[in-house]
Design a protein around this motif. Structure first.
Motif, PDB file in Angstrom:
ATOM      1  N   LEU A 206       0.830  -1.206   0.000  1.00 19.37           N
ATOM      2  CA  LEU A 206       0.000   0.000   0.000  1.00 19.37           C
ATOM      3  C   LEU A 206       0.865   1.257   0.000  1.00 19.37           C
ATOM      4  O   LEU A 206       0.594   2.214  -0.744  1.00 19.37           O
ATOM      5  CB  LEU A 206      -0.926  -0.009   1.213  1.00 19.37           C
ATOM      6  CG  LEU A 206      -1.843   1.213   1.364  1.00 19.37           C
ATOM      7  CD1 LEU A 206      -2.772   1.350   0.156  1.00 19.37           C
ATOM      8  CD2 LEU A 206      -2.646   1.128   2.654  1.00 19.37           C
ATOM      9  N   VAL A 207       1.915   1.269   0.810  1.00 17.56           N
ATOM     10  CA  VAL A 207       2.822   2.426   0.850  1.00 17.56           C
ATOM     11  C   VAL A 207       3.467   2.636  -0.517  1.00 17.56           C
ATOM     12  O   VAL A 207       3.538   3.755  -1.036  1.00 17.56           O
ATOM     13  CB  VAL A 207       3.893   2.232   1.942  1.00 17.56           C
ATOM     14  CG1 VAL A 207       4.940   3.334   1.854  1.00 17.56           C
ATOM     15  CG2 VAL A 207       3.248   2.211   3.325  1.00 17.56           C
ATOM     16  N   SER A 208       3.946   1.549  -1.117  1.00 18.86           N
ATOM     17  CA  SER A 208       4.576   1.642  -2.434  1.00 18.86           C
ATOM     18  C   SER A 208       3.585   2.109  -3.490  1.00 18.86           C
ATOM     19  O   SER A 208       3.927   2.897  -4.387  1.00 18.86           O
ATOM     20  CB  SER A 208       5.147   0.272  -2.821  1.00 18.86           C
ATOM     21  OG  SER A 208       5.615   0.268  -4.148  1.00 18.86           O
ATOM     22  N   PHE A 209       2.336   1.648  -3.395  1.00 23.27           N
ATOM     23  CA  PHE A 209       1.301   2.048  -4.360  1.00 23.27           C
ATOM     24  C   PHE A 209       1.033   3.551  -4.297  1.00 23.27           C
ATOM     25  O   PHE A 209       0.940   4.223  -5.326  1.00 23.27           O
ATOM     26  CB  PHE A 209       0.020   1.268  -4.081  1.00 23.27           C
ATOM     27  CG  PHE A 209      -1.129   1.657  -4.959  1.00 23.27           C
ATOM     28  CD1 PHE A 209      -1.229   1.175  -6.252  1.00 23.27           C
ATOM     29  CD2 PHE A 209      -2.122   2.516  -4.501  1.00 23.27           C
ATOM     30  CE1 PHE A 209      -2.292   1.545  -7.074  1.00 23.27           C
ATOM     31  CE2 PHE A 209      -3.183   2.892  -5.299  1.00 23.27           C
ATOM     32  CZ  PHE A 209      -3.265   2.399  -6.598  1.00 23.27           C
ATOM     33  N   ALA A 212       3.913   5.301  -5.863  1.00 25.83           N
ATOM     34  CA  ALA A 212       3.886   5.184  -7.325  1.00 25.83           C
ATOM     35  C   ALA A 212       2.835   6.099  -7.928  1.00 25.83           C
ATOM     36  O   ALA A 212       3.059   6.725  -8.972  1.00 25.83           O
ATOM     37  CB  ALA A 212       3.610   3.736  -7.723  1.00 25.83           C
ATOM     38  N   ALA A 213       1.667   6.194  -7.282  1.00 24.08           N
ATOM     39  CA  ALA A 213       0.607   7.069  -7.794  1.00 24.08           C
ATOM     40  C   ALA A 213       1.055   8.519  -7.795  1.00 24.08           C
ATOM     41  O   ALA A 213       0.785   9.272  -8.742  1.00 24.08           O
ATOM     42  CB  ALA A 213      -0.653   6.888  -6.943  1.00 24.08           C
ATOM     43  N   ASP A 214       1.764   8.924  -6.746  1.00 25.72           N
ATOM     44  CA  ASP A 214       2.276  10.288  -6.693  1.00 25.72           C
ATOM     45  C   ASP A 214       3.350  10.505  -7.744  1.00 25.72           C
ATOM     46  O   ASP A 214       3.398  11.553  -8.394  1.00 25.72           O
ATOM     47  CB  ASP A 214       2.836  10.567  -5.295  1.00 25.72           C
ATOM     48  CG  ASP A 214       3.414  11.970  -5.182  1.00 25.72           C
ATOM     49  OD1 ASP A 214       2.638  12.938  -5.268  1.00 25.72           O
ATOM     50  OD2 ASP A 214       4.651  12.096  -5.024  1.00 25.72           O
ATOM     51  N   PRO A 291      -1.911   3.930 -10.521  1.00 25.17           N
ATOM     52  CA  PRO A 291      -3.159   3.212 -10.258  1.00 25.17           C
ATOM     53  C   PRO A 291      -3.660   2.344 -11.406  1.00 25.17           C
ATOM     54  O   PRO A 291      -4.262   1.300 -11.165  1.00 25.17           O
ATOM     55  CB  PRO A 291      -4.143   4.354  -9.949  1.00 25.17           C
ATOM     56  CG  PRO A 291      -3.284   5.449  -9.396  1.00 25.17           C
ATOM     57  CD  PRO A 291      -2.003   5.369 -10.153  1.00 25.17           C
ATOM     58  N   TRP A 292      -3.406   2.760 -12.664  1.00 23.86           N
ATOM     59  CA  TRP A 292      -3.893   1.955 -13.779  1.00 23.86           C
ATOM     60  C   TRP A 292      -3.204   0.600 -13.868  1.00 23.86           C
ATOM     61  O   TRP A 292      -3.720  -0.322 -14.528  1.00 23.86           O
ATOM     62  CB  TRP A 292      -3.745   2.710 -15.093  1.00 23.86           C
ATOM     63  CG  TRP A 292      -4.821   3.732 -15.315  1.00 23.86           C
ATOM     64  CD1 TRP A 292      -4.694   5.090 -15.276  1.00 23.86           C
ATOM     65  CD2 TRP A 292      -6.198   3.468 -15.589  1.00 23.86           C
ATOM     66  NE1 TRP A 292      -5.896   5.693 -15.500  1.00 23.86           N
ATOM     67  CE2 TRP A 292      -6.851   4.720 -15.697  1.00 23.86           C
ATOM     68  CE3 TRP A 292      -6.950   2.308 -15.746  1.00 23.86           C
ATOM     69  CZ2 TRP A 292      -8.208   4.839 -15.963  1.00 23.86           C
ATOM     70  CZ3 TRP A 292      -8.306   2.411 -16.005  1.00 23.86           C
ATOM     71  CH2 TRP A 292      -8.916   3.662 -16.113  1.00 23.86           C
TER      72      TRP A 292
END
Length: 703
Positions: A206-209, A212-214, A291-292
Motif C-alpha cells: 500500500l505504501v509503495s502504491f 507510485a501514484a504520486d 493506479p492503472w
C-alpha cells in the motif's frame, strides 16, 4: 521420476535442505503457462506495436507469489534460514542466462553500434551484472518508449533488477523474522504465522502504491524504473502467497459445487481477458506503475485465486502453454536486444511484419537453446560437471564484462578531463561559428571536442550544479560574468537557455555585466499552462517558474535572457508558445525587458531524434549528420510577431551562425556543434561569443 522443470528467474520453489513436515502444495502449472502468455504479449507488443503490454506487470506479481510462497514454506517447515544459500540459488538461476545475453549485447554493440554509444551501454552492462539496471536507466532519464534505433538494447533489464531487489527484501523479511523467533523461543521449527507476513507485505504494498501514484503525476520517466514505485506489484503477489498459506482449505463438497466451479471459471476468464486486453486499452509507458497498473495486477490475482481446475487453467497448462512458460525468461532476455540491433542495422524506426516475425523466431530459437544448454544443466545435482562448468564460465564472463566496461569508462573519463582542462582553441585552426559569421576558413583538422568526449562538454552551470534537477522546485541561483558590475542579465529557463551561459560569461567579463542564472532541467519559463515533460505533466516546472518570477522581480535585472521558440510538435519548423508570451507580459509588468533567444535546431530524422556524434562516428559527414534548416526552423523567426506587440521583447537569432544555407551542419569550422540531440557543445558556444555580443549590443546599446 525426475523433478518438474522450473524456468529460471521466476518460480523459485527450491526444496529446503531438510524434509518438510507439511505437504507441499501442487505445482501451479497454469501459472507457469500464464507467465509464458505474459511474456509472449510483451514480445509481440514490443516488436510490432511499440507499446507496453502489461505482461511485465503480470510477471512481477507471479514473481512475488512464487518466491514468497517458497520462503514461507521453508520457514514453516524448519528449513535452513541461511540467506546466502537462498541468494546463491537465485543467482544460479538468473545469472548465467543474463550473462549470456549481456555478452551477446557487448559483442553486437562492438560490431554494429558507433563507439560514441559504447560508454552508455558499458554502464548498463555493469548495472545488469549487479542487478541495478533500473536505477541506471532512471539516472540517465531514458524513456521507455516505442523501440527505435537510439534506444538501449538493455533497457528491458529494469524488471530483472527490480525482481532481484525484491528477492533480497523478501529473504530479509521472511527469514529474518523466522530467525528472530527461533532464537527467542529456542524452537527449531518456529516461524511467524502467515498472517504476519500478509500484514507486512500488504502494508508495504500500500505504501509503495501511494508512492507510485504520486510519482506518475510528478516525474514518470523516473517513476517507471523506481524500485519503490514498482515494489507494490510484487509485494501484492507476496501478500497473496501469505494469504494462501494462512487460509483453511474449503470443504470438499463446497469446492465441487457447480456454483463454486462456475464462479472460478468466470473469474479466470475475466482475468485472462484483462491480461490480453491490457496493452490495447492502457498506455503503460505513461500510466504504470500508477493506479492503472491495478488492471493487469488484479487480473493476475484473479487467475491465481481461480485455481488450476478451470477451463482457462487447463488451457494455460496445455502442452503449448507449458512450453511457452518454460522459455519465458530467456525469451524476455533475448527479444529486446534482437529488436534494437535489427533496427540499428536497418536504420528503420520500427519493424514491419516480416522483420518482426524473423525477430520473434530468432528470439524463440535462442530462448530454447538457453534453456537446453544453460538452464537445465544448472538444475543438475550440485557436484555435476555441467553445472560447475556453466557457473564458473558465467562468473568469468561477468568479470570480463565488468573489467572491459571499467576500462572503456576510464579511457573516456581521461578524454573528458583533457577536454575540460583546455578552454582555449587555436582560432585559425578552429574558427567554429566564425566560419559562418565572419567568413573564416578552417584548414583540415580533427574535430573538437572528440566525439567520445562531447556529451561531457557541458556549460559551467552543469559542472558546478547550478541547474535545478527535475524534482527541485526551489530556484537555484549562481552568478557569472563581472560579479562587481552594476548591469545585470538574468539567464532563466531550461537547459536550452543554459547552454548560452558559456558565451554570456565571457561577454560579461569582457563587457562589464553580471549574469545571474535561474535554470531548471527541461523547464522553460511558463505561466498559465501546465508544462509537459515528454508525455507527462511537469507540475514542478510550474511551481519553479512562479518562484523564479518572484526572485527576478526582487532582483530587478536590466534584462532577462531566455529562449523564445520551441520545435513544432508533430511538424516542421518552430513556434512561440502562448505560455512564453504570458511570461513576457508578466516581466513587462515588472518593468524588465526580455532578450528573447530563438532556440537551436533539434536533430530529428524520420520522427526519431538522433545524436550527431553517433552519426559522425558511423561514417557520416558534417552535412549528412546535420539537420535541414527548413525542417527545424520557420522561414521567419516566430519571435518577431510577439516583439511587434511587446516592445520590451528584443529578439535574438543566431541560427545564421548554426546553419550553412539549407543545412544546419553537425560540424562547423572544425568544431562539433551538438553534444547530444539538441544541446550545443560548450566549445561551439564559445566560438559564438562575438556574434552573440553583436546581437546583444544591437538590442541593448551597451557597447
Amino acid at each position: 521420476m525426475p523433478a518438474p522443470y522450473q524456468p529460471a528467474g521466476v518460480s523459485v520453489g527450491d526444496v529446503p535442505g531438510v524434509a518438510q513436515t507439511a505437504p507441499r502444495p501442487p505445482l501451479r502449472e497454469d501459472l507457469n503457462g500464464l507467465r509464458g502468455v505474459a511474456i509472449a504479449l510483451v514480445v509481440v507488443f514490443h516488436v510490432w506495436m511499440g507499446r507496453v503490454s502489461g505482461g511485465v506487470d503480470v510477471f512481477l506479481v507471479l514473481t512475488g507469489f512464487f518466491f514468497t510462497a517458497s520462503l514461507i514454506r521453508t520457514a514453516q517447515s524448519g528449513g535452513s534460514l541461511n540467506p546466502f544459500t537462498r541468494i546463491g540459488r537465485v543467482l544460479r538461476r538468473l545469472g548465467p542466462p543474463l550473462v549470456l545475453v549481456l555478452v551477446g549485447v557487448a559483442v553486437a554493440t562492438a560490431l554494429l553500434l558507433p563507439r560514441t554509444r559504447w560508454v552508455d551501454i558499458a554502464n548498463q552492462v555493469v548495472s545488469g551484472v549487479f542487478f541495478y539496471a533500473n536505477w541506471e536507466l532512471a539516472w540517465t532519464s531514458q524513456d521507455y518508449l516505442a523501440a527505435d534505433p537510439s534506444v538501449s538494447p538493455l533497457q528491458h533489464l529494469w524488471s530483472v533488477a527490480v525482481q532481484f531487489q525484491f528477492y533480497l527484501v523478501a529473504i530479509v523479511v521472511v527469514f529474518g523474522l523466522a530467525g528472530v523467533l527461533r532464537r527467542s523461543r529456542g524452537v527449531h521449527r518456529a516461524s511467524p504465522p502467515p498472517h504476519v507476513y500478509l500484514v507486512l507485505f500488504a502494508g508495504a504494498s500500500l505504501v509503495s502504491f501511494v508512492y507510485a501514484a504520486d510519482g506518475t503525476s510528478r516525474l514518470q520517466s523516473w517513476n517507471y524504473y523506481d524500485t519503490g514505485a514498482r515494489l507494490w506489484e510484487i509485494l501484492l503477489g507476496g501478500a497473496v502467497a501469505a494469504l494462501f498459506a494462512a487460509r483453511h482449505p474449503r470443504p470438499t463438497h463446497e469446492r465441487r459445487s457447480s456454483e463454486f466451479r462456475t464462479g472460478r471459471t468466470a473469474l479466470a476468464v475475466l482475468g485472462l481477458a484483462a491480461v490480453v486486453a491490457c496493452g490495447f486499452l492502457l498506455d503503460g509507458v505513461n500510466e504504470f506503475p500508477g493506479p492503472w497498473a491495478l488492471f493487469p495486477v488484479l487480473a493476475t490475482i484473479a487467475l491465481i485465486a481461480a485455481g488450476p481446475d478451470t477451463s482457462v487453467g487447463h488451457l494455460l497448462r496445455s502442452r503449448f502453454g507449458l512450453w511457452l512458460g518454460s522459455i519465458a525468461f530467456p525469451l524476455y532476455l533475448w527479444h529486446w536486444p534482437l529488436l534494437i540491433f535489427t533496427l540499428a542495422y536497418s536504420g528503420k524506426p520500427s519493424a514491419d511484419l516480416a522483420t518482426g516475425a524473423a525477430i520473434i523466431a530468432a528470439s524463440v530459437v535462442l530462448a530454447m537453446a538457453t534453456v537446453r544448454l544453460v538452464e537445465k544443466p544448472l538444475q543438475a545435482p550440485g557436484g555435476s560437471i555441467p553445472r560447475i562448468a556453466i557457473t564458473a564460465t558465467a562468473a568469468v564472463l561477468a568479470a570480463a564484462l565488468v573489467c572491459g566496461s571499467a576500462g572503456w569508462n576510464f579511457y573516456i573519463q581521461r578524454s573528458v578531463s583533457d577536454l575540460q582542462a583546455s578552454d582555449e582553441l587555436d582560432p585559425f585552426t578552429y574558427p567554429g561559428a566564425r566560419e559562418l559569421t565572419d567568413g573564416a576558413t578552417a584548414p583540415d583538422a580533427d574535430v573538437v571536442p572528440a566525439l567520445f568526449s562531447a556529451p561531457e562538454d557541458l556549460p559551467v552551470t552543469s559542472v558546478e550544479g547550478c541547474i535545478a534537477d527535475f524534482e527541485t522546485r526551489d530556484a537555484i541561483s549562481c552568478e557569472y560574468g563581472d560579479l562587481s558590475a552594476s548591469r545585470t542579465i538574468a539567464l532563466a529557463g531550461s537547459s536550452h537557455a543554459e547552454h548560452w551561459v558559456t558565451a554570456l560569461d565571457m561577454l560579461g567579463r569582457d563587457r562589464g555585466f553580471r549574469v545571474v542564472t535561474f535554470l531548471k532541467m527541461g523547464c522553460p519559463l511558463t505561466l498559465g499552462t501546465m508544462p509537459m515533460l515528454g508525455e507527462s505533466e511537469y507540475p514542478d516546472c510550474l511551481d519553479w517558474t512562479q518562484t523564479v518570477m518572484s526572485e527576478v522581480e526582487q532582483l530587478g535585472p536590466d534584462y532577462v535572457f531566455t529562449t523564445s521558440t520551441r520545435p513544432r510538435e508533430g511538424g516542421q519548423g518552430d513556434y512561440t508558445p502562448d505560455f512564453y508570451v504570458n511570461v513576457w507580459n508578466e516581466l513587462t509588468s515588472y518593468g524588465i525587458p526580455i532578450l528573447a533567444m530563438r532556440d537551436t535546431p533539434w536533430l530529428v530524422k524520420d520522427g526519431v531524434v538522433y545524436r550527431a556524434i553517433d552519426c559522425l562516428a558511423d561514417g557520416g559527414s558534417a552535412m549528412s549528420c546535420g539537420m535541414p534548416r527548413g525542417a527545424a526552423l520557420d522561414p521567419i523567426n516566430p519571435t518577431l510577431a510577439s516583439s511587434f506587440r511587446l516592445p520590451t521583447v528584443r529578439p535574438l537569432d543566431l541560427t545564421s551562425a548554426l546553419c550553412d544555407g539549407p543545412i544546419c551542419p553537425a560540424v562547423v569550422g572544425n568544431v562539433l556543434v551538438y553534444r547530444d540531440e539538441h544541446h550545443l557543445t560548450a566549445t561551439y558556444v564559445r566560438t559564438l561569443t562575438s556574434e552573440l555580443g553583436r546581437e546583444i549590443a544591437a538590442s541593448t546599446g551597451w557597447w
